[in-house]
Design a protein around this motif. Structure first.
Motif, PDB file in Angstrom:
ATOM      1  N   HIS A 226       4.096  -2.829  -1.829  1.00  0.00           N
ATOM      2  CA  HIS A 226       2.876  -3.636  -2.311  1.00  0.00           C
ATOM      3  C   HIS A 226       2.860  -3.406  -3.733  1.00  0.00           C
ATOM      4  O   HIS A 226       3.556  -2.835  -4.620  1.00  0.00           O
TER       5      HIS A 226
ATOM      6  N   GLU B  82      -3.889   0.658  -0.222  1.00  0.00           N
ATOM      7  CA  GLU B  82      -2.705   1.227   0.118  1.00  0.00           C
ATOM      8  C   GLU B  82      -1.936   1.356  -1.099  1.00  0.00           C
ATOM      9  O   GLU B  82      -1.055   2.461  -1.367  1.00  0.00           O
TER      10      GLU B  82
ATOM     11  N   HIS C 156       4.693   3.862   2.567  1.00  0.00           N
ATOM     12  CA  HIS C 156       3.561   2.853   2.798  1.00  0.00           C
ATOM     13  C   HIS C 156       2.559   3.843   3.573  1.00  0.00           C
ATOM     14  O   HIS C 156       2.605   4.811   3.967  1.00  0.00           O
ATOM     15  N   ALA C 157       1.286   3.176   3.785  1.00  0.00           N
ATOM     16  CA  ALA C 157       0.299   3.802   4.791  1.00  0.00           C
ATOM     17  C   ALA C 157      -0.233   2.743   5.533  1.00  0.00           C
ATOM     18  O   ALA C 157      -0.134   1.307   5.203  1.00  0.00           O
TER      19      ALA C 157
HETATM   20 ZN   LIG Z   1       2.187  -1.300   3.499  1.00  0.00          ZN
END
Ligand SMILES: [Zn+2]
Length: 481
Positions: free
Chosen positions: A313, A328, A382-383
């Protein structure tokens, strides 16, 4: 007293000329002029001539030319913006990009005495400057081009001395465009846009390897990295490899268009050919291939491993939003920067980040960075988020069989690092791990929709241990100790 005065003078010189103290045998200081005006205000600058590429301090590009310069320490990446054009260069790498297109520099940017040195000819010419170097006076001349008068003579298409006529881009003509070449580690690398397939052959007496690119020509980028005479011929001098005396290149034919490279050998050599990338391609003619006429790719040519780290992102795309509103994208970036910092200390690993700040990249751009650079592996951080606030724990995703082994190694360290519940190594059809061509994994470190996970993920100590886990996993997988 005489001796004392001499010592004093020496001392003064050391004090007055910063930089000289560190490198007593440094090259003479040089001057840089823009349209006849000295930019360097009477002070010499550290200019190095590396394989006939003139390298100047990055600082000079910002301070004296006024271009917008960003330096990203973790990824050793230089971004230069001017006139809506963006150049990206990476220290110690000949692969660079201009507006997202891969180009190959004759000489990679380098770090010397804590100064980043960049190729002034390449950069200047990208922004329309003519760059001249006087090797005797040690003077760099930058010349702003005169805006040409509109030509009222409609027959004036030829004979304007020295102008390289480059056919229109591949969109118009279907031609492939050769953007640049380099020769490093006994590997000849061609950067190209388009679908031309190299035809490579070995010729004897004298020994040489001929590489033809059918339906291809030189792009105007090519001439900025290499010498190209008005007849579209040139030669890359090779001095540091005893087997190769030089590489000649030419627009061998314009009907049909064919670019030809001739690797002149001092002794017969075998080679392997490797083509990677989609529309932006790298063609590698590897002279490290073993004897016996083997034309397949040889693994690991004493080269450093290239790791691409991807913080998911960015900017307008926040990714998941945690229960208390944390983004995130910020977690991903923090972890990636820490992991890059750790991996940067490894001599055998080069690290490139898809982003090193809060910027937005398309998924396909992230995959293209890794593919164009022919990275050895790709790790995306990522989370996660779930409709159920109870969901918690750590997952590692792969999409291709070739990524499974990497996923297993990375997951082992990731679970250790988070201490959260182990949700396993999983298949996931995510763009960045599907479209990359090297082993690639996507880490979902924890769940931002879970109160405990969210709190933990935004602690410095968890981010440090996840970064350390990522670095350990990468080193184990690559066999780097
Ligand atoms: Zn993500």
């Amino acid at each position: 007293m005489k001796k004392f005065a001499f010592m004093l003078l020496l001392l003064l010189l050391v004090v007055v000329l910063p930089g000289h103290g560190q490198a007593a045998s440094a090259q003479p200081q040089s001057k840089i002029f823009l349209d006849g005006q000295e930019l360097t205000a009477g002070q010499g600058v550290q200019v190095e001539n590396v394989n006939n590429s003139i390298m100047v301090p990055l600082r000079m590009i910002a301070e004296n030319l006024g271009y917008k310069v960003d330096w990203d320490q973790p990824s050793k990446t230089v971004k230069i913006e001017q006139q809506g054009k963006t150049i990206q260069l990476i220290v110690d790498q000949t692969a660079a990009s201009v507006d997202g297109k891969t180009v190959i520099l004759t000489t990679a940017p380098l770090l010397k005495n804590n100064t980043t040195l960049v190729p002034i000819r390449f950069i200047g010419e990208q922004f329309g400057l003519t760059v001249k170097w006087d090797n005797v006076k040690k003077v760099v001349d930058l010349i702003t081009p005169q805006i040409p008068e509109p030509n009222t003579d409609d027959s004036g298409s030829s004979g304007n001395g020295g102008t390289v006529v480059v056919p229109p881009g591949e969109d118009a003509s279907g031609l492939s465009m050769v953007n640049g070449i380099s020769f490093n580690d006994n590997r000849f690398i061609i950067a190209m846009e388009g679908n031309s397939q190299p035809v490579v052959s070995k010729v004897g007496s004298p020994d040489r390897i001929v590489v033809d690119l059918p339906n291809a020509t030189f792009s105007d980028l090519f001439g900025t990295g290499q010498q190209l005479d008005p007849d579209l011929n040139g030669k890359l001098a090779i001095t540091d490899y005893p087997d190769v005396s030089g590489i000649r290149y030419s627009l061998y034919s314009s009907d049909p268009y064919t670019v030809r490279f001739v690797i002149d050998l001092n002794t017969p050599k075998n080679y392997s050919v490797e083509v990677s990338g989609d529309s932006s391609k790298l063609i590698v003619i590897d002279l490290n291939a073993q004897a016996s006429g083997d034309t397949t790719t040889q693994p690991g040519n004493n080269g450093r491993k290239l790791v691409v780290l991807d913080a998911g992102h960015g900017a307008k795309d926040s990714g998941a939003v945690g229960v208390t509103g944390k983004y995130e994208k910020n977690f991903n970036l923090a972890v990636i920067l820490k992991a890059a910092e750790l991996l940067k200390q490894e001599n055998k690993i080069d690290v490139v980040l898809t982003r090193s700040d809060d910027t937005f990249l398309e998924l396909k751009e992230r995959a293209a960075i890794a593919n164009n650079l022919k990275a050895d592996l790709f790790v995306s951080v990522h989370a996660n988020s779930s409709g159920s606030s109870a969901a918690s724990g750590t997952e590692t995703y792969y999409q291709r069989e070739a990524s499974k082994a990497l996923a297993n190694v990375m997951h082992k360290y990731l679970v250790q690092a988070t201490g959260l519940s182990n949700r396993g190594v999983r298949y996931g059809n995510f763009h960045v791990i599907r479209e990359t061509k090297m082993p690639a994994v996507l880490l979902e470190v924890g769940y931002l929709s879970n109160k405990n996970d969210e709190a933990l993920l935004f602690t410095e100590s968890l981010q440090n241990s996840v970064a350390a886990g990522i670095a350990k996993g990468i080193k184990e997988y690559l066999g780097v100790q």
